[in-house]
Enzyme design. Structure first.
Site, PDB file in Angstrom:
ATOM      1  N   ASP A   1       0.834  -1.194   0.000  1.00  0.00           N
ATOM      2  CA  ASP A   1       0.000   0.000   0.000  1.00  0.00           C
ATOM      3  C   ASP A   1       0.882   1.263   0.000  1.00  0.00           C
ATOM      4  O   ASP A   1       1.680   1.463   0.914  1.00  0.00           O
ATOM      5  CB  ASP A   1      -0.882  -0.040   1.256  1.00  0.00           C
ATOM      6  CG  ASP A   1      -1.941   1.046   1.256  1.00  0.00           C
ATOM      7  OD1 ASP A   1      -1.693   2.139   0.699  1.00  0.00           O
ATOM      8  OD2 ASP A   1      -3.023   0.802   1.819  1.00  0.00           O
TER       9      ASP A   1
ATOM     10  N   ASP B   1      -7.683   3.705  -8.902  1.00  0.00           N
ATOM     11  CA  ASP B   1      -8.984   3.022  -8.892  1.00  0.00           C
ATOM     12  C   ASP B   1     -10.070   4.060  -8.620  1.00  0.00           C
ATOM     13  O   ASP B   1      -9.984   4.808  -7.646  1.00  0.00           O
ATOM     14  CB  ASP B   1      -9.003   1.946  -7.794  1.00  0.00           C
ATOM     15  CG  ASP B   1      -8.093   0.781  -8.131  1.00  0.00           C
ATOM     16  OD1 ASP B   1      -7.900   0.505  -9.335  1.00  0.00           O
ATOM     17  OD2 ASP B   1      -7.557   0.151  -7.197  1.00  0.00           O
TER      18      ASP B   1
ATOM     19  N   LYS C   1     -18.814   4.187  -6.835  1.00  0.00           N
ATOM     20  CA  LYS C   1     -20.017   4.258  -5.996  1.00  0.00           C
ATOM     21  C   LYS C   1     -19.810   5.272  -4.878  1.00  0.00           C
ATOM     22  O   LYS C   1     -18.770   5.273  -4.213  1.00  0.00           O
ATOM     23  CB  LYS C   1     -20.321   2.893  -5.382  1.00  0.00           C
ATOM     24  CG  LYS C   1     -20.787   1.898  -6.427  1.00  0.00           C
ATOM     25  CD  LYS C   1     -21.126   0.569  -5.803  1.00  0.00           C
ATOM     26  CE  LYS C   1     -21.553  -0.416  -6.891  1.00  0.00           C
ATOM     27  NZ  LYS C   1     -21.356  -1.794  -6.545  1.00  0.00           N
TER      28      LYS C   1
ATOM     29  N   ASP D   1      -9.412   8.617 -16.183  1.00  0.00           N
ATOM     30  CA  ASP D   1     -10.309   8.541 -17.351  1.00  0.00           C
ATOM     31  C   ASP D   1     -11.753   8.351 -16.908  1.00  0.00           C
ATOM     32  O   ASP D   1     -12.627   8.181 -17.743  1.00  0.00           O
ATOM     33  CB  ASP D   1      -9.919   7.336 -18.218  1.00  0.00           C
ATOM     34  CG  ASP D   1     -10.106   6.035 -17.461  1.00  0.00           C
ATOM     35  OD1 ASP D   1      -9.675   5.966 -16.290  1.00  0.00           O
ATOM     36  OD2 ASP D   1     -10.704   5.088 -18.004  1.00  0.00           O
TER      37      ASP D   1
ATOM     38  N   ARG E   1      -0.361   1.446 -19.056  1.00  0.00           N
ATOM     39  CA  ARG E   1      -1.182   0.394 -19.634  1.00  0.00           C
ATOM     40  C   ARG E   1      -2.671   0.721 -19.517  1.00  0.00           C
ATOM     41  O   ARG E   1      -3.450   0.529 -20.429  1.00  0.00           O
ATOM     42  CB  ARG E   1      -0.872  -0.923 -18.913  1.00  0.00           C
ATOM     43  CG  ARG E   1      -1.365  -2.116 -19.659  1.00  0.00           C
ATOM     44  CD  ARG E   1      -0.623  -3.347 -19.304  1.00  0.00           C
ATOM     45  NE  ARG E   1      -0.465  -3.513 -17.857  1.00  0.00           N
ATOM     46  CZ  ARG E   1       0.111  -4.560 -17.308  1.00  0.00           C
ATOM     47  NH1 ARG E   1       0.582  -5.515 -18.060  1.00  0.00           N
ATOM     48  NH2 ARG E   1       0.229  -4.665 -16.009  1.00  0.00           N
ATOM     49  N   TYR E   2      -3.030   1.231 -18.353  1.00  0.00           N
ATOM     50  CA  TYR E   2      -4.444   1.529 -18.146  1.00  0.00           C
ATOM     51  C   TYR E   2      -4.898   2.687 -19.040  1.00  0.00           C
ATOM     52  O   TYR E   2      -6.031   2.705 -19.520  1.00  0.00           O
ATOM     53  CB  TYR E   2      -4.705   1.841 -16.665  1.00  0.00           C
ATOM     54  CG  TYR E   2      -6.164   1.778 -16.355  1.00  0.00           C
ATOM     55  CD1 TYR E   2      -6.790   0.569 -16.081  1.00  0.00           C
ATOM     56  CD2 TYR E   2      -6.952   2.921 -16.425  1.00  0.00           C
ATOM     57  CE1 TYR E   2      -8.145   0.507 -15.858  1.00  0.00           C
ATOM     58  CE2 TYR E   2      -8.314   2.867 -16.201  1.00  0.00           C
ATOM     59  CZ  TYR E   2      -8.898   1.656 -15.909  1.00  0.00           C
ATOM     60  OH  TYR E   2     -10.245   1.597 -15.697  1.00  0.00           O
ATOM     61  N   GLU E   3      -4.007   3.616 -19.279  1.00  0.00           N
ATOM     62  CA  GLU E   3      -4.333   4.730 -20.179  1.00  0.00           C
ATOM     63  C   GLU E   3      -4.634   4.190 -21.582  1.00  0.00           C
ATOM     64  O   GLU E   3      -5.605   4.612 -22.233  1.00  0.00           O
ATOM     65  CB  GLU E   3      -3.157   5.693 -20.234  1.00  0.00           C
ATOM     66  CG  GLU E   3      -3.358   6.840 -21.204  1.00  0.00           C
ATOM     67  CD  GLU E   3      -2.043   7.502 -21.547  1.00  0.00           C
ATOM     68  OE1 GLU E   3      -1.154   6.834 -22.124  1.00  0.00           O
ATOM     69  OE2 GLU E   3      -1.889   8.683 -21.229  1.00  0.00           O
TER      70      GLU E   3
HETATM   71  C1  LIG Z   1      -6.594   1.304 -12.633  1.00  0.00           C
HETATM   72  S1  LIG Z   1      -5.057   0.614 -12.115  1.00  0.00           S
HETATM   73  C2  LIG Z   1      -3.867   1.682 -12.908  1.00  0.00           C
HETATM   74  C3  LIG Z   1      -2.502   1.040 -12.987  1.00  0.00           C
HETATM   75  C4  LIG Z   1      -1.390   1.911 -13.639  1.00  0.00           C
HETATM   76  N1  LIG Z   1      -1.111   3.097 -12.828  1.00  0.00           N
HETATM   77  C5  LIG Z   1      -1.779   2.310 -15.059  1.00  0.00           C
HETATM   78  O1  LIG Z   1      -2.076   3.495 -15.280  1.00  0.00           O
HETATM   79  O2  LIG Z   1      -1.734   1.428 -15.930  1.00  0.00           O
HETATM   80  C6  LIG Z   1      -4.980   1.137 -10.408  1.00  0.00           C
HETATM   81  C7  LIG Z   1      -3.841   0.469  -9.639  1.00  0.00           C
HETATM   82  O3  LIG Z   1      -3.690   1.083  -8.362  1.00  0.00           O
HETATM   83  C8  LIG Z   1      -3.328   0.093  -7.424  1.00  0.00           C
HETATM   84  N2  LIG Z   1      -3.630   0.618  -6.070  1.00  0.00           N
HETATM   85  C9  LIG Z   1      -4.844   0.937  -5.571  1.00  0.00           C
HETATM   86  N3  LIG Z   1      -4.731   1.406  -4.318  1.00  0.00           N
HETATM   87  C10 LIG Z   1      -3.398   1.390  -4.021  1.00  0.00           C
HETATM   88  C11 LIG Z   1      -2.636   1.739  -2.871  1.00  0.00           C
HETATM   89  N4  LIG Z   1      -3.212   2.207  -1.769  1.00  0.00           N
HETATM   90  N5  LIG Z   1      -1.295   1.579  -2.931  1.00  0.00           N
HETATM   91  C12 LIG Z   1      -0.688   1.115  -4.045  1.00  0.00           C
HETATM   92  N6  LIG Z   1      -1.358   0.767  -5.164  1.00  0.00           N
HETATM   93  C13 LIG Z   1      -2.693   0.895  -5.146  1.00  0.00           C
HETATM   94  C14 LIG Z   1      -4.166  -1.094  -7.836  1.00  0.00           C
HETATM   95  O4  LIG Z   1      -3.607  -2.284  -7.355  1.00  0.00           O
HETATM   96  C15 LIG Z   1      -4.068  -1.015  -9.372  1.00  0.00           C
HETATM   97  O5  LIG Z   1      -2.947  -1.713  -9.827  1.00  0.00           O
END
Ligand SMILES: C[S@@+](CC[C@H](N)C(=O)[O-])C[C@H]1O[C@@H](n2cnc3c(N)ncnc32)[C@H](O)[C@@H]1O
Length: 141
Positions: free
Chosen positions: A25, A47, A51, A83, A119-121
């Site tokens: 985390d 993320d 909701k 996004d 990647r997510y972008e």
């Molecule tokens: C939608 S993905 C985006 C991943 C990457 N940043 C991208 O743009 O491709 C969100 C990522 O944030 C991570 N994540 C969520 N809360 C987190 C936290 N408190 N600490 C570290 N990572 C976290 C999730 O595991 C997930 O891999």
């Protein structure tokens, strides 16, 4: 990051000395760092927790904003991309209500020069969503 440590090769690649991966985390890591130690921070496609009852889980949140403000040097930037329309509205609302960072309007739908792709972008563009890219600047002397 995946250029330095390709997926699936995490156990065999030795990353450069100045490179660190925190596999847990991120908030725990931030808490452990000293004041004013960061020149830049990125929050790329967090993320969205769309909701309303999960809004407290969104990373852009007053407590995390205060923590980033503690860590970033005056004038340092915090880059945030999302996004998701719910999250985009949320960023406007929450960053508009704080005074620790300058929060000009984001670039929309086109990644600013010198930002790295993620990647997510790529997935967002493939699926027709419009990423917003904010650059928040830490206020202070
Ligand atoms: C939608 S993905 C985006 C991943 C990457 N940043 C991208 O743009 O491709 C969100 C990522 O944030 C991570 N994540 C969520 N809360 C987190 C936290 N408190 N600490 C570290 N990572 C976290 C999730 O595991 C997930 O891999």
């Amino acid at each position: 990051m995946s250029r330095i440590v390709p997926e699936g090769e995490e156990d065999t690649i030795t990353p450069p000395d100045h490179f660190r991966i925190w596999p847990d985390d991120a908030r725990q890591l931030l808490k452990s760092l000293p004041d004013g130690c960061l020149d830049r921070a990125y929050l790329m496609f967090p993320d969205p927790w769309p909701k309303a009852r999960h809004a407290k889980r969104r990373f852009i949140h007053p407590e995390n904003i205060r923590e980033l403000a503690r860590l970033l040097k005056p004038g340092a930037v915090w880059r945030v991309a999302s996004d998701h329309p719910v999250y985009q509205d949320w960023v406007f609302e929450i960053m508009g209500a704080q005074d620790l960072f300058d929060a000009p309007p984001p670039a929309k739908g086109e990644r600013p020069e010198d930002w790295s792709p993620t990647r997510y972008e790529a997935k967002a563009y493939r699926e027709g969503r419009v990423p917003f890219y904010w650059t928040f600047t830490r206020r202070g002397a």
